[in-house]
Write an enzyme that holds these catalytic residues in place. Structure first.
Site, PDB file in Angstrom:
ATOM      1  N   VAL A  60       0.657  -1.221   0.128  1.00  0.00           N
ATOM      2  CA  VAL A  60      -0.026   0.016  -0.270  1.00  0.00           C
ATOM      3  C   VAL A  60       0.822   1.398   0.017  1.00  0.00           C
ATOM      4  O   VAL A  60       0.291   2.359  -0.350  1.00  0.00           O
ATOM      5  CB  VAL A  60      -1.082   0.149   1.217  1.00  0.00           C
ATOM      6  CG1 VAL A  60      -1.969  -0.944   1.059  1.00  0.00           C
ATOM      7  CG2 VAL A  60      -0.348  -0.102   2.583  1.00  0.00           C
ATOM      8  N   ASN A  86      -6.183  -1.063   7.579  1.00  0.00           N
ATOM      9  CA  ASN A  86      -5.729  -1.731   8.403  1.00  0.00           C
ATOM     10  C   ASN A  86      -4.225  -2.204   8.270  1.00  0.00           C
ATOM     11  O   ASN A  86      -3.473  -2.225   9.361  1.00  0.00           O
ATOM     12  CB  ASN A  86      -6.315  -3.367   8.595  1.00  0.00           C
ATOM     13  CG  ASN A  86      -5.771  -4.391   9.341  1.00  0.00           C
ATOM     14  OD1 ASN A  86      -5.648  -4.296  10.509  1.00  0.00           O
ATOM     15  ND2 ASN A  86      -5.154  -5.098   8.643  1.00  0.00           N
ATOM     16  N   TYR A 150       6.341   4.680  15.752  1.00  0.00           N
ATOM     17  CA  TYR A 150       4.963   4.049  15.558  1.00  0.00           C
ATOM     18  C   TYR A 150       3.793   4.704  16.131  1.00  0.00           C
ATOM     19  O   TYR A 150       2.873   5.234  15.639  1.00  0.00           O
ATOM     20  CB  TYR A 150       5.084   2.680  16.219  1.00  0.00           C
ATOM     21  CG  TYR A 150       3.795   1.779  16.238  1.00  0.00           C
ATOM     22  CD1 TYR A 150       3.309   1.184  14.816  1.00  0.00           C
ATOM     23  CD2 TYR A 150       3.114   1.568  17.364  1.00  0.00           C
ATOM     24  CE1 TYR A 150       2.104   0.609  14.750  1.00  0.00           C
ATOM     25  CE2 TYR A 150       2.077   0.932  17.239  1.00  0.00           C
ATOM     26  CZ  TYR A 150       1.358   0.271  16.048  1.00  0.00           C
ATOM     27  OH  TYR A 150       0.447  -0.379  16.060  1.00  0.00           O
ATOM     28  N   ALA A 151       4.117   5.228  17.357  1.00  0.00           N
ATOM     29  CA  ALA A 151       3.294   6.140  18.300  1.00  0.00           C
ATOM     30  C   ALA A 151       2.866   7.399  17.603  1.00  0.00           C
ATOM     31  O   ALA A 151       1.477   7.962  17.367  1.00  0.00           O
ATOM     32  CB  ALA A 151       3.853   6.546  19.521  1.00  0.00           C
ATOM     33  N   ILE A 183      -3.832  -7.568  20.950  1.00  0.00           N
ATOM     34  CA  ILE A 183      -4.405  -8.614  20.155  1.00  0.00           C
ATOM     35  C   ILE A 183      -3.315  -9.499  19.552  1.00  0.00           C
ATOM     36  O   ILE A 183      -2.397  -9.224  18.940  1.00  0.00           O
ATOM     37  CB  ILE A 183      -5.137  -7.744  18.987  1.00  0.00           C
ATOM     38  CG1 ILE A 183      -5.808  -6.540  19.493  1.00  0.00           C
ATOM     39  CG2 ILE A 183      -5.764  -8.799  18.275  1.00  0.00           C
ATOM     40  CD1 ILE A 183      -7.058  -6.922  20.525  1.00  0.00           C
TER      41      ILE A 183
HETATM   42  N1  LIG Z   1      -1.819  -6.828  17.158  1.00  0.00           N
HETATM   43  C1  LIG Z   1      -1.978  -5.931  18.194  1.00  0.00           C
HETATM   44  O1  LIG Z   1      -1.769  -6.124  19.189  1.00  0.00           O
HETATM   45  C2  LIG Z   1      -2.072  -4.522  17.616  1.00  0.00           C
HETATM   46  C3  LIG Z   1      -2.128  -3.503  18.389  1.00  0.00           C
HETATM   47  C4  LIG Z   1      -2.328  -2.257  18.077  1.00  0.00           C
HETATM   48  C5  LIG Z   1      -2.421  -1.888  16.837  1.00  0.00           C
HETATM   49  N2  LIG Z   1      -2.510  -2.989  15.802  1.00  0.00           N
HETATM   50  C6  LIG Z   1      -2.640  -2.584  14.517  1.00  0.00           C
HETATM   51  O2  LIG Z   1      -3.576  -3.256  13.728  1.00  0.00           O
HETATM   52  C7  LIG Z   1      -2.981  -3.591  12.409  1.00  0.00           C
HETATM   53  C8  LIG Z   1      -3.028  -5.013  12.267  1.00  0.00           C
HETATM   54  O3  LIG Z   1      -1.902  -5.472  12.965  1.00  0.00           O
HETATM   55  P1  LIG Z   1      -1.893  -7.244  13.096  1.00  0.00           P
HETATM   56  O4  LIG Z   1      -1.440  -7.488  14.441  1.00  0.00           O
HETATM   57  O5  LIG Z   1      -2.991  -8.051  12.686  1.00  0.00           O
HETATM   58  O6  LIG Z   1      -0.581  -7.529  12.193  1.00  0.00           O
HETATM   59  P2  LIG Z   1       0.051  -8.729  11.276  1.00  0.00           P
HETATM   60  O7  LIG Z   1       1.472  -8.490  11.005  1.00  0.00           O
HETATM   61  O8  LIG Z   1      -0.527 -10.147  11.853  1.00  0.00           O
HETATM   62  O9  LIG Z   1      -0.699  -8.549   9.865  1.00  0.00           O
HETATM   63  C9  LIG Z   1      -0.945  -7.164   9.165  1.00  0.00           C
HETATM   64  C10 LIG Z   1      -0.917  -7.382   7.713  1.00  0.00           C
HETATM   65  O10 LIG Z   1      -0.554  -6.083   7.197  1.00  0.00           O
HETATM   66  C11 LIG Z   1       0.213  -6.482   5.751  1.00  0.00           C
HETATM   67  N3  LIG Z   1       1.133  -5.105   5.646  1.00  0.00           N
HETATM   68  C12 LIG Z   1       1.926  -4.690   6.172  1.00  0.00           C
HETATM   69  N4  LIG Z   1       2.590  -3.690   5.435  1.00  0.00           N
HETATM   70  C13 LIG Z   1       1.925  -3.744   4.345  1.00  0.00           C
HETATM   71  C14 LIG Z   1       1.869  -2.987   3.191  1.00  0.00           C
HETATM   72  N5  LIG Z   1       2.776  -1.927   3.177  1.00  0.00           N
HETATM   73  N6  LIG Z   1       1.274  -3.169   2.316  1.00  0.00           N
HETATM   74  C15 LIG Z   1       0.046  -4.055   2.302  1.00  0.00           C
HETATM   75  N7  LIG Z   1      -0.034  -4.664   3.267  1.00  0.00           N
HETATM   76  C16 LIG Z   1       0.817  -4.806   4.071  1.00  0.00           C
HETATM   77  C17 LIG Z   1       1.150  -7.591   6.325  1.00  0.00           C
HETATM   78  O11 LIG Z   1       1.683  -8.310   5.252  1.00  0.00           O
HETATM   79  C18 LIG Z   1       0.066  -8.400   7.235  1.00  0.00           C
HETATM   80  O12 LIG Z   1      -0.462  -9.486   6.183  1.00  0.00           O
HETATM   81  C19 LIG Z   1      -1.809  -2.814  12.209  1.00  0.00           C
HETATM   82  O13 LIG Z   1      -2.115  -1.457  11.640  1.00  0.00           O
HETATM   83  C20 LIG Z   1      -1.174  -2.685  13.537  1.00  0.00           C
HETATM   84  O14 LIG Z   1      -0.638  -1.521  13.635  1.00  0.00           O
HETATM   85  C21 LIG Z   1      -2.292  -4.289  16.272  1.00  0.00           C
END
Ligand SMILES: NC(=O)c1ccc[n+]([C@@H]2O[C@H](COP(=O)([O-])OP(=O)(O)OC[C@H]3O[C@@H](n4cnc5c(N)ncnc54)[C@H](O)[C@@H]3O)[C@@H](O)[C@H]2O)c1
Length: 267
Positions: A60, A86, A150-151, A183
């Site tokens: 993206v 996301n 990130y923050a 999560i």
């Molecule tokens: N899991 C947590 O505890 C948590 C906490 C706070 C925020 N988040 C946010 O939730 C979202 C999802 O996190 P997650 O834990 O499911 O992560 P994850 O790593 O399991 O999944 C993220 C997905 O995004 C895809 N991705 C990453 N960069 C990309 C890019 N440049 N273009 C296209 N796809 C891309 C990855 O390939 C992956 O499939 C993120 O924005 C993360 O910052 C997660």
């Protein structure tokens, strides 16, 4: 399961893993047509087979990504009702270890890409009176002593969500964000598996456990659906209560209780 999304088309970024995957699966279950975007093709292949699912392997952050994603959604489904921003990457360095290149990378993936895709989708969301859901983080709403770039990026996501809601609400377009806490996903499993993480982080979470991607998806589809038709500009923490409580860890709570007992024992 109610078919809240029948006839609706949704773009989900980062759809091949964790939270994005759970949101995609839930949307499909509830009748949506979904364009699932991810830069890693393997995860997209694990999504359920459906004639309402189109997968698209793309980073993206690429310059032409917004145009390609929006065009693809229109070509397959004709309209865009919902955009779920996301895709994101955490595990960032501390401020004193962050290079300019690090900063640009975290801003690019977590903020710039969703800003640009929202702008590209906007005219189409106006036509459908649709909505945007951004996945932020509790690190965008609360301070934590780590992960500076990130923050900063997730704080930008929170501010942009409110700004978008204020500007385009009069045209019927809503925008909300979810701020996940801990999560358990493929993106976090490595860190969360360590004993120190479990003891300290779960210890300050009232529900005393990690959340699942499916629990996050339950909140996500609410915002995306007509059930949230009068909800915009909101940031919902899905974090087991961690960001709404302080000092629940046992040693601190015990100290307070001991002091209280000492003060009231003679009464
Ligand atoms: N899991 C947590 O505890 C948590 C906490 C706070 C925020 N988040 C946010 O939730 C979202 C999802 O996190 P997650 O834990 O499911 O992560 P994850 O790593 O399991 O999944 C993220 C997905 O995004 C895809 N991705 C990453 N960069 C990309 C890019 N440049 N273009 C296209 N796809 C891309 C990855 O390939 C992956 O499939 C993120 O924005 C993360 O910052 C997660």
């Amino acid at each position: 399961m109610p078919q809240r999304f029948e006839g609706r088309s949704v773009i989900v970024t980062g759809a091949g893993s964790g939270i994005g995957k759970a949101i995609t699966e839930r949307l499909l279950t509830e009748g949506a047509a979904v364009l699932a975007v991810d830069k890693v093709p393997d995860g997209l292949r694990t999504l359920p087979t459906s004639d309402r699912l189109v997968t698209h392997n793309q980073d993206v952050t690429e310059e032409d990504a917004p145009r390609m994603i929006v065009d693809l959604c229109l070509r397959h489904f004709g309209k865009i009702h919902v955009l779920v921003n996301n895709a994101g990457v955490g595990a960032a360095p501390r401020l004193h270890d962050t290079s300019d290149a690090d900063f640009d990378r975290y801003i690019d993936i977590n903020l710039r890409s969703m800003f640009r895709l929202s702008r590209e989708a906007l005219p189409h969301l106006k036509r459908t009176r649709g909505n945007v859901l951004n996945i932020a983080s509790v690190m965008g709403t609360h301070g934590m002593a780590t992960q500076a770039p990130y923050a900063a990026a997730k704080g930008g996501v929170v501010a942009f969500t409110r700004q978008f809601a204020a500007e385009y609400g009069p045209e019927g377009v809503r925008a909300n964000a979810i701020a996940p806490g801990m999560i358990l996903t493929p993106g976090t499993a490595g860190r969360f598996a360590t004993g120190a993480y479990q003891a300290r982080l779960i210890g300050v979470t009232p529900l005393q456990r990690y959340g699942s991607a499916e629990e996050l998806a339950s909140a996500a589809v609410f915002f995306c659906s007509d059930d949230a038709s009068y909800v915009t500009g909101q940031i919902l923490a899905v974090d087991g209560g961690a960001s709404s409580s302080i000092f629940i860890s046992d040693p601190i709570a015990d100290l307070w209780a001991e002091k209280y007992d000492a003060e009231h024992s003679s009464a």
